[in-house]
Motif scaffolding. Structure first.
Motif, PDB file in Angstrom:
ATOM      1  N   VAL A  13      -1.293  -8.778  -4.031  1.00 36.50           N
ATOM      2  CA  VAL A  13      -1.277  -7.665  -4.986  1.00 36.50           C
ATOM      3  C   VAL A  13      -2.043  -6.465  -4.423  1.00 36.50           C
ATOM      4  N   LEU A  14      -3.149  -6.741  -3.760  1.00 36.17           N
ATOM      5  CA  LEU A  14      -3.898  -5.671  -3.102  1.00 36.17           C
ATOM      6  C   LEU A  14      -2.988  -4.906  -2.139  1.00 36.17           C
ATOM      7  N   GLY A  15      -2.222  -5.648  -1.349  1.00 31.29           N
ATOM      8  CA  GLY A  15      -1.299  -5.029  -0.403  1.00 31.29           C
ATOM      9  C   GLY A  15      -0.175  -4.286  -1.100  1.00 31.29           C
ATOM     10  N   LEU A  16       0.351  -4.868  -2.179  1.00 35.05           N
ATOM     11  CA  LEU A  16       1.406  -4.195  -2.953  1.00 35.05           C
ATOM     12  C   LEU A  16       0.890  -2.851  -3.447  1.00 35.05           C
ATOM     13  N   LEU A  17      -0.345  -2.828  -3.951  1.00 35.35           N
ATOM     14  CA  LEU A  17      -0.925  -1.586  -4.469  1.00 35.35           C
ATOM     15  C   LEU A  17      -1.095  -0.559  -3.351  1.00 35.35           C
ATOM     16  N   GLY A  55     -12.224 -16.499 -13.096  1.00 29.90           N
ATOM     17  CA  GLY A  55     -11.667 -15.554 -14.084  1.00 29.90           C
ATOM     18  C   GLY A  55     -10.431 -16.140 -14.756  1.00 29.90           C
ATOM     19  N   GLU A  56     -10.199 -15.730 -15.968  1.00 29.86           N
ATOM     20  CA  GLU A  56      -9.018 -16.150 -16.720  1.00 29.86           C
ATOM     21  C   GLU A  56      -7.754 -15.707 -15.975  1.00 29.86           C
ATOM     22  N   HIS A  57      -7.771 -14.468 -15.510  1.00 27.11           N
ATOM     23  CA  HIS A  57      -6.734 -13.949 -14.614  1.00 27.11           C
ATOM     24  C   HIS A  57      -7.383 -12.837 -13.800  1.00 27.11           C
ATOM     25  N   CYS A  58      -6.672 -12.330 -12.779  1.00 29.68           N
ATOM     26  CA  CYS A  58      -7.256 -11.268 -11.954  1.00 29.68           C
ATOM     27  C   CYS A  58      -7.134  -9.917 -12.640  1.00 29.68           C
ATOM     28  N   GLU A  59      -8.162  -9.118 -12.470  1.00 28.60           N
ATOM     29  CA  GLU A  59      -8.132  -7.731 -12.945  1.00 28.60           C
ATOM     30  C   GLU A  59      -8.441  -6.811 -11.772  1.00 28.60           C
ATOM     31  N   PHE A  60      -7.738  -5.697 -11.745  1.00 30.58           N
ATOM     32  CA  PHE A  60      -7.976  -4.691 -10.714  1.00 30.58           C
ATOM     33  C   PHE A  60      -8.338  -3.377 -11.387  1.00 30.58           C
ATOM     34  N   LEU A  61      -9.269  -2.666 -10.778  1.00 27.84           N
ATOM     35  CA  LEU A  61      -9.607  -1.319 -11.239  1.00 27.84           C
ATOM     36  C   LEU A  61      -9.119  -0.358 -10.172  1.00 27.84           C
ATOM     37  N   LEU A  62      -8.254   0.539 -10.582  1.00 28.97           N
ATOM     38  CA  LEU A  62      -7.637   1.477  -9.638  1.00 28.97           C
ATOM     39  C   LEU A  62      -8.142   2.871  -9.939  1.00 28.97           C
ATOM     40  N   THR A  63      -8.786   3.469  -8.963  1.00 29.63           N
ATOM     41  CA  THR A  63      -9.307   4.816  -9.162  1.00 29.63           C
ATOM     42  C   THR A  63      -8.568   5.785  -8.251  1.00 29.63           C
ATOM     43  N   MET A  64      -7.973   6.793  -8.887  1.00 27.77           N
ATOM     44  CA  MET A  64      -7.246   7.828  -8.160  1.00 27.77           C
ATOM     45  C   MET A  64      -8.015   9.130  -8.319  1.00 27.77           C
ATOM     46  N   PRO A  65      -8.830   9.473  -7.319  1.00 26.03           N
ATOM     47  CA  PRO A  65      -9.759  10.592  -7.479  1.00 26.03           C
ATOM     48  C   PRO A  65      -9.062  11.925  -7.747  1.00 26.03           C
ATOM     49  N   HIS A  66      -7.787  12.046  -7.375  1.00 28.54           N
ATOM     50  CA  HIS A  66      -7.098  13.336  -7.558  1.00 28.54           C
ATOM     51  C   HIS A  66      -6.176  13.350  -8.772  1.00 28.54           C
ATOM     52  N   ALA A  67      -6.237  12.297  -9.585  1.00 26.73           N
ATOM     53  CA  ALA A  67      -5.299  12.217 -10.720  1.00 26.73           C
ATOM     54  C   ALA A  67      -5.691  13.166 -11.840  1.00 26.73           C
ATOM     55  N   ASN A  68      -4.684  13.750 -12.452  1.00 27.17           N
ATOM     56  CA  ASN A  68      -4.890  14.512 -13.693  1.00 27.17           C
ATOM     57  C   ASN A  68      -3.651  14.306 -14.565  1.00 27.17           C
TER      58      ASN A  68
END
Ligand code: 1DX
Length: 185
Positions: free
Chosen positions: A144-148, A171-184
């Protein structure tokens, strides 16, 4: 899983390491066939064995191979006849993520044996998405990391990925935090 997945593994290995190395890997994995029929079902176990054998033969951690595979999957499906899925599912990294479950529903309408994972997304703030990865296939989170990363590359979007909750470490399931510094958004 559909043979398309194993075909992608085969293509990745042959592209990076050549035909002989592929034959070594598939032999070690106990795979008799030279290639796979994309729309046929194969046991998940076969795919796991390919990853394990690739790890041994290439001398790389299985996690690194899965991550590379995830990134490759985006390019591979984009050029091998599934590019329309990328057009339909949104024209930004964020839209695509929020549409991933719908994309899998659509693919599943045509290919009844699909057992897709689910990616549930929620906005944390303007720049950050929390993504819940639900799957019946254990241990594939590096993929999933690679897919992202592959998706971010496809949409030319800078993204920082954190993995604060992992099913491998209780963990119950995996969670990812995705930060897009240029997003608006
Ligand atoms: F972030 O299960 C971006 O067989 C992402 O946990 C994640 O159950 C893009 F013709 C055709 C076919 C075929 C097209 F039937 C699949 F063969 C599907 C193409 C999705 C593109 C999921 C593949 C289930 C097979 C699963 C890792 C990990 C999801 C692989 C990536 C876009 C796809 O994919 C897990 C199965 C497609 C097809 C996409 C997947 C099965 C993904 C993504 N999955 C089969």
């Amino acid at each position: 899983m559909y043979g398309l997945v194993n075909e992608a593994v085969r293509n990745l290995v042959i592209t990076n390491a050549g035909e002989d190395t592929w034959n070594q890997i598939r032999t070690k994995a106990g795979v008799e066939v030279e290639s796979f029929s994309r729309m046929d079902q194969y046991p998940d176990d076969l795919t796991y064995r390919l990853v394990g054998a690739a790890s041994e033969v290439l001398g790389a951690p299985a996690d690194a191979i899965m991550e590379q595979f995830g990134e490759f999957w985006i390019r591979y499906t984009g050029r091998e006849g599934y590019g329309h899925l990328f057009d339909i599912a949104g024209n930004s990294f964020r839209d695509f993520l929020f549409n991933l479950d719908a994309l899998h529903t659509r693919v599943g309408d045509n290919f009844k044996d699909l057992r897709p994972p689910s990616f549930k997304c929620e906005d944390v703030n303007e720049q950050t998405i929390r993504m819940h990865y639900l799957t019946e296939r254990p241990g594939l989170c590096p993929m999933v990391l690679g897919l992202l990363r592959g998706l971010a590359d496809h949409f030319e979007t800078e993204v920082f990925v954190e993995h604060p909750v992992c099913s491998r470490t209780g963990g119950e399931h995996c969670e990812f935090l995705l930060t897009m510094p240029h997003a608006n958004r």
